[in-house]
Design a protein around this motif. Sequence first.
Motif, PDB file in Angstrom:
ATOM      1  N   MET A  43     -17.636  -3.229   9.388  1.00 38.77           N
ATOM      2  CA  MET A  43     -16.660  -4.276   9.135  1.00 38.77           C
ATOM      3  C   MET A  43     -15.442  -3.660   8.456  1.00 38.77           C
ATOM      4  SD  MET A  43     -16.908  -7.895   7.008  1.00 38.77           S
ATOM      5  CE  MET A  43     -17.889  -7.268   5.713  1.00 38.77           C
ATOM      6  N   ALA A  44     -14.273  -4.114   8.878  1.00 33.24           N
ATOM      7  CA  ALA A  44     -13.025  -3.666   8.262  1.00 33.24           C
ATOM      8  C   ALA A  44     -12.497  -4.773   7.355  1.00 33.24           C
ATOM      9  CB  ALA A  44     -12.001  -3.326   9.336  1.00 33.24           C
ATOM     10  N   TYR A  45     -11.642  -4.370   6.419  1.00 37.72           N
ATOM     11  CA  TYR A  45     -11.017  -5.310   5.492  1.00 37.72           C
ATOM     12  C   TYR A  45      -9.506  -5.250   5.667  1.00 37.72           C
ATOM     13  CZ  TYR A  45     -15.552  -5.238   3.150  1.00 37.72           C
ATOM     14  OH  TYR A  45     -16.878  -5.336   2.857  1.00 37.72           O
ATOM     15  N   TRP A  46      -8.876  -6.403   5.463  1.00 42.48           N
ATOM     16  CA  TRP A  46      -7.445  -6.547   5.692  1.00 42.48           C
ATOM     17  C   TRP A  46      -6.820  -7.361   4.571  1.00 42.48           C
ATOM     18  CZ3 TRP A  46      -6.227  -3.678   9.825  1.00 42.48           C
ATOM     19  CH2 TRP A  46      -7.252  -3.414  10.746  1.00 42.48           C
ATOM     20  N   LEU A  47      -5.503  -7.343   4.520  1.00 42.93           N
ATOM     21  CA  LEU A  47      -4.734  -8.234   3.652  1.00 42.93           C
ATOM     22  C   LEU A  47      -3.684  -8.884   4.540  1.00 42.93           C
ATOM     23  CD1 LEU A  47      -3.523  -7.866   0.090  1.00 42.93           C
ATOM     24  CD2 LEU A  47      -1.801  -8.321   1.843  1.00 42.93           C
ATOM     25  N   MET A  48      -3.596 -10.214   4.486  1.00 44.81           N
ATOM     26  CA  MET A  48      -2.667 -10.963   5.322  1.00 44.81           C
ATOM     27  C   MET A  48      -1.829 -11.863   4.422  1.00 44.81           C
ATOM     28  SD  MET A  48      -5.501 -11.637   8.281  1.00 44.81           S
ATOM     29  CE  MET A  48      -4.491 -12.182   9.639  1.00 44.81           C
ATOM     30  N   LYS A  49      -0.522 -11.738   4.579  1.00 44.35           N
ATOM     31  CA  LYS A  49       0.407 -12.457   3.704  1.00 44.35           C
ATOM     32  C   LYS A  49       0.927 -13.733   4.364  1.00 44.35           C
ATOM     33  CE  LYS A  49       2.537  -8.355   1.614  1.00 44.35           C
ATOM     34  NZ  LYS A  49       3.839  -7.677   1.464  1.00 44.35           N
ATOM     35  N   SER A  50       1.108 -14.747   3.538  1.00 44.24           N
ATOM     36  CA  SER A  50       1.760 -15.971   3.979  1.00 44.24           C
ATOM     37  C   SER A  50       2.522 -16.571   2.811  1.00 44.24           C
ATOM     38  CB  SER A  50       0.730 -16.989   4.482  1.00 44.24           C
ATOM     39  OG  SER A  50       1.376 -18.144   4.966  1.00 44.24           O
TER      40      SER A  50
ATOM     41  N   ALA B 269      -0.438  -2.350 -11.500  1.00 45.53           N
ATOM     42  CA  ALA B 269      -0.818  -1.741 -12.779  1.00 45.53           C
ATOM     43  C   ALA B 269      -2.150  -0.981 -12.697  1.00 45.53           C
ATOM     44  CB  ALA B 269      -0.906  -2.818 -13.863  1.00 45.53           C
ATOM     45  N   GLU B 270      -2.895  -1.167 -11.635  1.00 44.57           N
ATOM     46  CA  GLU B 270      -4.206  -0.539 -11.493  1.00 44.57           C
ATOM     47  C   GLU B 270      -4.067   0.788 -10.730  1.00 44.57           C
ATOM     48  OE1 GLU B 270      -7.503   0.960 -11.466  1.00 44.57           O
ATOM     49  OE2 GLU B 270      -7.485  -0.942 -12.565  1.00 44.57           O
ATOM     50  N   PRO B 271      -4.286   1.925 -11.412  1.00 49.32           N
ATOM     51  CA  PRO B 271      -4.130   3.228 -10.754  1.00 49.32           C
ATOM     52  C   PRO B 271      -4.981   3.383  -9.485  1.00 49.32           C
ATOM     53  CG  PRO B 271      -4.372   3.516 -13.120  1.00 49.32           C
ATOM     54  CD  PRO B 271      -4.634   2.059 -12.829  1.00 49.32           C
ATOM     55  N   LYS B 272      -6.157   2.790  -9.446  1.00 46.03           N
ATOM     56  CA  LYS B 272      -7.033   2.908  -8.278  1.00 46.03           C
ATOM     57  C   LYS B 272      -6.478   2.194  -7.044  1.00 46.03           C
ATOM     58  CE  LYS B 272     -11.247   3.540 -10.935  1.00 46.03           C
ATOM     59  NZ  LYS B 272     -12.524   2.976 -11.342  1.00 46.03           N
ATOM     60  N   LEU B 273      -5.439   1.372  -7.243  1.00 49.44           N
ATOM     61  CA  LEU B 273      -4.853   0.631  -6.119  1.00 49.44           C
ATOM     62  C   LEU B 273      -3.467   1.152  -5.731  1.00 49.44           C
ATOM     63  CD1 LEU B 273      -5.959  -2.973  -7.151  1.00 49.44           C
ATOM     64  CD2 LEU B 273      -7.039  -1.439  -5.485  1.00 49.44           C
ATOM     65  N   ALA B 274      -3.064   2.263  -6.318  1.00 50.61           N
ATOM     66  CA  ALA B 274      -1.719   2.800  -6.078  1.00 50.61           C
ATOM     67  C   ALA B 274      -1.470   3.160  -4.614  1.00 50.61           C
ATOM     68  CB  ALA B 274      -1.475   4.018  -6.970  1.00 50.61           C
TER      69      ALA B 274
ATOM     70  N   LEU C  70      -4.190  -2.918   6.297  1.00 52.33           N
ATOM     71  CA  LEU C  70      -5.575  -2.496   6.109  1.00 52.33           C
ATOM     72  C   LEU C  70      -5.864  -2.368   4.617  1.00 52.33           C
ATOM     73  CD1 LEU C  70      -8.134  -1.483   7.621  1.00 52.33           C
ATOM     74  CD2 LEU C  70      -7.208   0.821   7.369  1.00 52.33           C
ATOM     75  N   VAL C  71      -7.080  -2.731   4.216  1.00 55.19           N
ATOM     76  CA  VAL C  71      -7.534  -2.552   2.832  1.00 55.19           C
ATOM     77  C   VAL C  71      -8.770  -1.656   2.889  1.00 55.19           C
ATOM     78  CG1 VAL C  71      -8.437  -3.711   0.781  1.00 55.19           C
ATOM     79  CG2 VAL C  71      -6.668  -4.831   2.156  1.00 55.19           C
ATOM     80  N   ARG C  72      -8.724  -0.561   2.172  1.00 60.03           N
ATOM     81  CA  ARG C  72      -9.863   0.360   2.134  1.00 60.03           C
ATOM     82  C   ARG C  72     -11.017  -0.258   1.333  1.00 60.03           C
ATOM     83  NH1 ARG C  72      -5.201   2.576   1.419  1.00 60.03           N
ATOM     84  NH2 ARG C  72      -4.415   4.154   2.831  1.00 60.03           N
ATOM     85  N   ASP C  73     -12.235   0.193   1.636  1.00 62.05           N
ATOM     86  CA  ASP C  73     -13.431  -0.368   0.981  1.00 62.05           C
ATOM     87  C   ASP C  73     -13.314  -0.361  -0.538  1.00 62.05           C
ATOM     88  OD1 ASP C  73     -14.501  -0.673   3.512  1.00 62.05           O
ATOM     89  OD2 ASP C  73     -16.011   0.883   3.293  1.00 62.05           O
ATOM     90  N   GLU C  74     -12.878   0.768  -1.109  1.00 62.53           N
ATOM     91  CA  GLU C  74     -12.787   0.873  -2.573  1.00 62.53           C
ATOM     92  C   GLU C  74     -11.707  -0.057  -3.135  1.00 62.53           C
ATOM     93  OE1 GLU C  74     -10.445   4.338  -0.772  1.00 62.53           O
ATOM     94  OE2 GLU C  74     -12.419   3.434  -0.419  1.00 62.53           O
ATOM     95  N   GLU C  75     -10.643  -0.290  -2.366  1.00 63.25           N
ATOM     96  CA  GLU C  75      -9.584  -1.219  -2.794  1.00 63.25           C
ATOM     97  C   GLU C  75     -10.108  -2.659  -2.768  1.00 63.25           C
ATOM     98  OE1 GLU C  75      -5.912   1.513  -1.029  1.00 63.25           O
ATOM     99  OE2 GLU C  75      -6.736  -0.119   0.178  1.00 63.25           O
ATOM    100  N   TRP C  76     -10.866  -2.987  -1.735  1.00 65.90           N
ATOM    101  CA  TRP C  76     -11.464  -4.323  -1.603  1.00 65.90           C
ATOM    102  C   TRP C  76     -12.353  -4.602  -2.821  1.00 65.90           C
ATOM    103  CZ3 TRP C  76     -10.776  -8.199   1.922  1.00 65.90           C
ATOM    104  CH2 TRP C  76     -11.730  -9.217   1.963  1.00 65.90           C
ATOM    105  N   LYS C  77     -13.220  -3.646  -3.124  1.00 60.33           N
ATOM    106  CA  LYS C  77     -14.142  -3.807  -4.253  1.00 60.33           C
ATOM    107  C   LYS C  77     -13.389  -3.938  -5.579  1.00 60.33           C
ATOM    108  CE  LYS C  77     -17.839  -1.311  -1.947  1.00 60.33           C
ATOM    109  NZ  LYS C  77     -18.439  -0.001  -1.772  1.00 60.33           N
TER     110      LYS C  77
END
Length: 135
Positions: free
Chosen positions: A1-8, A99-104, A118-125
Amino acid sequence: MAYWLMKSEPHKYSWDDLVRDGATDWDGVRNNAARLHLRAMKPGDEAFFYHSNEGKAVVGIMRIAGEGKPDGPEGAWVKVPVEPVRPLPRPVTLAEIKAEPKLAGMELIRQSRLSVSLVRDEEWKKILSLASEKN
Protein backbone atom coordinates in the motif's frame (compact mmCIF):
# COMPACT_ATOMS: atom_id res chain seq x y z
CA MET A 1 0.00 0.00 0.00
CA ALA A 2 1.19 3.50 -0.82
CA TYR A 3 0.47 6.69 1.10
CA TRP A 4 -0.38 10.08 -0.35
CA LEU A 5 -1.24 13.64 0.64
CA MET A 6 -4.04 15.40 -1.24
CA LYS A 7 -4.77 19.09 -0.82
CA SER A 8 -8.08 20.89 -1.03
CA GLU A 9 -9.08 24.41 -0.13
CA PRO A 10 -11.72 23.99 2.59
CA HIS A 11 -13.99 26.68 1.14
CA LYS A 12 -14.14 24.64 -2.10
CA TYR A 13 -14.25 21.09 -0.68
CA SER A 14 -13.46 20.32 2.95
CA TRP A 15 -12.98 17.21 5.06
CA ASP A 16 -16.50 17.77 6.41
CA ASP A 17 -17.83 17.81 2.83
CA LEU A 18 -16.17 14.45 2.13
CA VAL A 19 -17.59 12.96 5.33
CA ARG A 20 -21.06 14.30 4.44
CA ASP A 21 -20.85 12.95 0.88
CA GLY A 22 -19.37 9.59 1.88
CA ALA A 23 -17.18 9.55 -1.24
CA THR A 24 -16.16 11.74 -4.16
CA ASP A 25 -14.03 11.78 -7.27
CA TRP A 26 -10.83 13.75 -6.64
CA ASP A 27 -10.86 15.72 -9.85
CA GLY A 28 -9.79 19.02 -11.37
CA VAL A 29 -6.06 18.49 -10.78
CA ARG A 30 -4.16 20.22 -13.58
CA ASN A 31 -0.49 19.68 -12.79
CA ASN A 32 1.69 17.14 -14.60
CA ALA A 33 3.54 15.90 -11.50
CA ALA A 34 0.28 15.53 -9.56
CA ARG A 35 -1.27 13.69 -12.53
CA LEU A 36 1.54 11.12 -12.37
CA HIS A 37 0.78 10.57 -8.67
CA LEU A 38 -2.94 10.16 -9.38
CA ARG A 39 -2.15 7.59 -12.07
CA ALA A 40 0.07 5.68 -9.63
CA MET A 41 -2.67 5.36 -6.99
CA LYS A 42 -4.21 1.95 -6.41
CA PRO A 43 -7.45 0.99 -4.68
CA GLY A 44 -6.76 0.57 -0.97
CA ASP A 45 -3.98 3.17 -0.84
CA GLU A 46 -4.53 5.81 1.84
CA ALA A 47 -4.11 9.56 1.68
CA PHE A 48 -3.99 12.41 4.13
CA PHE A 49 -6.64 15.05 3.50
CA TYR A 50 -4.87 18.40 3.77
CA HIS A 51 -6.70 21.72 4.10
CA SER A 52 -4.71 24.20 2.02
CA ASN A 53 -4.73 28.00 2.14
CA GLU A 54 -7.11 28.17 5.13
CA GLY A 55 -6.07 26.09 8.11
CA LYS A 56 -3.02 24.55 6.41
CA ALA A 57 -3.23 21.23 8.23
CA VAL A 58 -3.61 17.50 7.74
CA VAL A 59 -7.11 16.80 9.07
CA GLY A 60 -8.12 13.29 8.04
CA ILE A 61 -7.37 10.03 6.25
CA MET A 62 -9.02 8.94 3.02
CA ARG A 63 -8.90 5.68 1.11
CA ILE A 64 -8.46 5.42 -2.64
CA ALA A 65 -11.69 3.63 -3.53
CA GLY A 66 -11.06 2.66 -7.15
CA GLU A 67 -8.91 3.01 -10.23
CA GLY A 68 -8.15 6.39 -11.77
CA LYS A 69 -10.43 7.53 -14.61
CA PRO A 70 -10.04 10.16 -17.33
CA ASP A 71 -10.86 13.70 -16.22
CA GLY A 72 -11.71 16.58 -18.54
CA PRO A 73 -13.08 16.72 -22.07
CA GLU A 74 -9.97 15.23 -23.71
CA GLY A 75 -9.41 12.71 -20.91
CA ALA A 76 -5.77 13.75 -20.56
CA TRP A 77 -6.08 14.32 -16.82
CA VAL A 78 -6.92 11.85 -14.06
CA LYS A 79 -9.50 11.67 -11.27
CA VAL A 80 -9.64 9.04 -8.55
CA PRO A 81 -12.51 8.01 -6.27
CA VAL A 82 -11.84 8.58 -2.57
CA GLU A 83 -13.77 7.87 0.62
CA PRO A 84 -13.23 9.06 4.19
CA VAL A 85 -11.61 6.67 6.66
CA ARG A 86 -11.32 8.76 9.82
CA PRO A 87 -10.44 12.22 11.06
CA LEU A 88 -7.11 12.67 12.81
CA PRO A 89 -7.35 12.99 16.62
CA ARG A 90 -6.26 16.58 16.05
CA PRO A 91 -5.09 18.48 12.95
CA VAL A 92 -1.35 18.52 12.26
CA THR A 93 -0.47 21.99 11.01
CA LEU A 94 2.00 22.93 8.33
CA ALA A 95 4.01 24.79 10.97
CA GLU A 96 4.31 21.57 13.03
CA ILE A 97 5.34 19.61 9.94
CA LYS A 98 8.00 22.19 9.04
CA ALA A 99 9.29 22.18 12.63
CA GLU A 100 9.78 18.39 12.68
CA PRO A 101 13.26 17.44 11.35
CA LYS A 102 12.06 13.94 10.39
CA LEU A 103 9.59 15.53 7.94
CA ALA A 104 12.02 17.93 6.24
CA GLY A 105 12.12 15.77 3.09
CA MET A 106 8.35 15.62 2.59
CA GLU A 107 7.13 16.66 -0.83
CA LEU A 108 4.67 18.92 1.02
CA ILE A 109 7.69 20.97 2.15
CA ARG A 110 9.98 20.55 -0.85
CA GLN A 111 7.29 21.11 -3.53
CA SER A 112 4.75 23.16 -1.65
CA ARG A 113 2.61 24.01 -4.70
CA LEU A 114 2.01 20.35 -5.57
CA SER A 115 -1.59 19.39 -4.75
CA VAL A 116 -1.06 15.60 -4.73
CA SER A 117 2.13 14.09 -3.35
CA LEU A 118 3.64 10.83 -2.18
CA VAL A 119 4.13 10.32 1.57
CA ARG A 120 6.86 7.91 2.67
CA ASP A 121 6.03 5.27 5.30
CA GLU A 122 8.13 6.96 8.00
CA GLU A 123 6.51 10.35 7.23
CA TRP A 124 3.03 8.80 7.47
CA LYS A 125 3.85 7.29 10.86
CA LYS A 126 5.36 10.53 12.15
CA ILE A 127 2.30 12.60 11.18
CA LEU A 128 0.03 10.05 12.86
CA SER A 129 2.23 10.30 15.95
CA LEU A 130 2.02 14.11 15.94
CA ALA A 131 -1.77 13.90 15.56
CA SER A 132 -1.98 11.77 18.70
CA GLU A 133 0.09 14.14 20.84
CA LYS A 134 -1.67 16.60 23.11
CA ASN A 135 -0.83 20.26 22.59
